[in-house]
Design an enzyme around this catalytic site. Structure first.
Site, PDB file in Angstrom:
ATOM      1  N   ASP A 185      23.296  -8.227  -3.139  1.00  0.00           N
ATOM      2  CA  ASP A 185      22.180  -7.654  -2.370  1.00  0.00           C
ATOM      3  C   ASP A 185      20.856  -8.359  -2.702  1.00  0.00           C
ATOM      4  OD1 ASP A 185      21.328  -6.652  -4.819  1.00  0.00           O
ATOM      5  OD2 ASP A 185      21.853  -4.567  -4.380  1.00  0.00           O
TER       6      ASP A 185
ATOM      7  N   GLU B 214      20.210  -9.008  -6.169  1.00  0.00           N
ATOM      8  CA  GLU B 214      21.199  -9.886  -6.788  1.00  0.00           C
ATOM      9  C   GLU B 214      22.246  -9.093  -7.566  1.00  0.00           C
ATOM     10  OE1 GLU B 214      18.197 -12.737  -8.666  1.00  0.00           O
ATOM     11  OE2 GLU B 214      18.705 -13.695  -6.772  1.00  0.00           O
TER      12      GLU B 214
ATOM     13  N   GLU C  14       5.736  -8.290 -11.309  1.00  0.00           N
ATOM     14  CA  GLU C  14       6.877  -7.835 -10.501  1.00  0.00           C
ATOM     15  C   GLU C  14       6.987  -6.319 -10.525  1.00  0.00           C
ATOM     16  OE1 GLU C  14      10.918  -7.795 -12.331  1.00  0.00           O
ATOM     17  OE2 GLU C  14      11.322  -9.332 -10.823  1.00  0.00           O
TER      18      GLU C  14
HETATM   19  C1  BGC Z   1      14.951  -9.969  -7.751  1.00  0.00           C
HETATM   20  C2  BGC Z   1      15.067 -10.757  -6.473  1.00  0.00           C
HETATM   21  C3  BGC Z   1      14.019 -11.852  -6.423  1.00  0.00           C
HETATM   22  C4  BGC Z   1      14.007 -12.684  -7.693  1.00  0.00           C
HETATM   23  C5  BGC Z   1      12.833 -13.638  -7.754  1.00  0.00           C
HETATM   24  C6  BGC Z   1      15.012 -10.931  -8.916  1.00  0.00           C
HETATM   25  O1  BGC Z   1      14.922 -10.201 -10.116  1.00  0.00           O
HETATM   26  O2  BGC Z   1      15.984  -9.024  -7.852  1.00  0.00           O
HETATM   27  O3  BGC Z   1      14.880  -9.903  -5.386  1.00  0.00           O
HETATM   28  O4  BGC Z   1      14.261 -12.668  -5.319  1.00  0.00           O
HETATM   29  O5  BGC Z   1      13.937 -11.837  -8.818  1.00  0.00           O
HETATM   30  O6  BGC Z   1      11.620 -12.965  -7.592  1.00  0.00           O
END
Ligand code: BGC
Length: 358
Positions: free
Chosen positions: A159, A162, A312
């Protein structure tokens, strides 16, 4: 932070490589790559703030990656048509080094379809917002991606977080739908049958107890479900099913001001995600909820550090506090800045501006 809007643009531009790729996060080793998913949203944000040249550089980078792998796409489409199982070498990777080579770790969960749908959608938006003529090489790549998604959409894959590789994910299907829809508009391509099948699938398989669910067979919600309405429009933002889904997100995933990914999230202890909170606000701007949208913007702004960087996730209301330390030990502090967080902030900022200017 006085001017997080300008600072966000600056951080994004500073972290775009000469090749056009956007780093997911410059200070977090695991994210020093470019993802189709993050990159597509970042390019869209750049188009929204008038930085069309930056978006164009990204699309050029993405198109080159896909065109260099045309053989892989053709082979996997043929395999899928014959109903054969897929192997690691059959798929397009989800993240790339800045020079366009595949990222080194062989064990990364690479089979993720949503980012390619998001890329097609963002390309369509670039075309619409910049008014630019799309080069033939980009359209060739777009056609390859559309073929890839048309052949593979019913298969389980990782998903957008990931995870859960053996499931069919509601958000992933919505991103594919949004991408194919955009491709149909850009190219006059005929995707009607696939779009109708995906839509039917979602409405029959991804709805439980009157709302959409994270994946087929789950009863849980996931914050990414906002994407079904905004931006992919597989369902109207005002649709009762969508409103019920957002109500569930608010009730189950919003304990402080920010939004969590899903209730069982343990990544860095399961914090509140900046980009998802902005995404919820973006949805609210589409259903006339100005106040609620404004509150998400203020919450996001309050998460910026002294350098005007958005992380994030933030760890003030962790869902699984005992799981935070293990991630810090493994990968270091939470990624900061995360370009995708800045992108969603810019998108929300612009959406609010549009409402305020009537
Ligand atoms: C997230 C992804 C994202 C990636 C880079 C991962 O931890 O689950 O959605 O694309 O980080 O930001």
């Amino acid at each position: 932070m006085a001017d997080l809007f300008q600072r966000s643009i600056e951080i994004i531009l500073q972290n775009q490589s000469a090749s056009g790729a956007y780093l997911a996060s410059p200070n977090f080793a695991t994210y020093r790559y470019c993802w189709f998913r993050d990159g597509a949203f970042i390019a869209y944000a750049m188009d929204r703030v008038g930085e069309h040249a930056s978006a164009a550089r990204f699309h050029s980078w993405a198109a080159a990656i896909v065109n260099a792998r045309a053989d892989i796409v053709r082979r996997v489409v043929a395999k899928a048509d014959r109903g054969e199982p897929l192997h690691a070498a059959d798929i397009l990777h989800t993240r790339y080094s800045l020079d366009g080579t595949e990222a080194a770790e062989a064990d990364w969960p690479n089979f993720q379809l949503d980012g390619f749908g998001t890329w097609l959608w963002a390309l369509g938006e670039h075309w619409r917002l910049s008014g630019a003529h799309l080069p033939d090489t980009w359209l060739r790549a777009a056609k390859l991606v559309a073929d890839y998604l048309t052949a593979l959409w019913p298969r389980p894959c990782y998903d957008c977080w990931e995870e859960f590789p053996d499931r069919i994910h509601t958000y992933t299907l919505a991103a594919i739908y949004g991408g194919l829809q955009a491709h149909a508009l850009m190219e006059g391509a005929e995707h009607r049958a696939t779009l109708a099948e995906i839509s039917r699938f979602l409405h029959t398989q991804s709805v439980v107890d009157g709302h959409y669910v994270k994946f087929v067979g789950s009863r849980e919600v996931d914050a990414s479900l906002v994407g079904l309405a905004i931006p992919y429009k597989v369902v109207e933002p005002y649709d009762p099913l969508m409103r019920a889904t957002v109500a569930q997100l608010e009730a189950r995933l919003r304990r402080g001001g920010g939004l969590h990914r899903y209730a069982a999230d343990t990544y860095y202890g399961g914090g509140e995600w900046v980009l998802l909170t902005a995404w919820l606000g973006w949805y609210y701007t589409h259903v006339g909820e100005r106040e609620k949208a404004g509150a998400t913007l203020r919450w996001v702004e309050a998460q910026a550090d002294a350098q005007g960087q958005l992380p994030e996730q933030v760890s003030t209301h962790l869902l699984a506090p005992d799981r935070h330390a293990e991630w810090e030990a493994r990968w270091g502090p939470v990624a900061n800045p995360l370009l995708w967080s800045h992108a969603m902030y810019l998108i929300l900022y612009r959406a609010l501006e549009r409402i305020d200017q009537g």
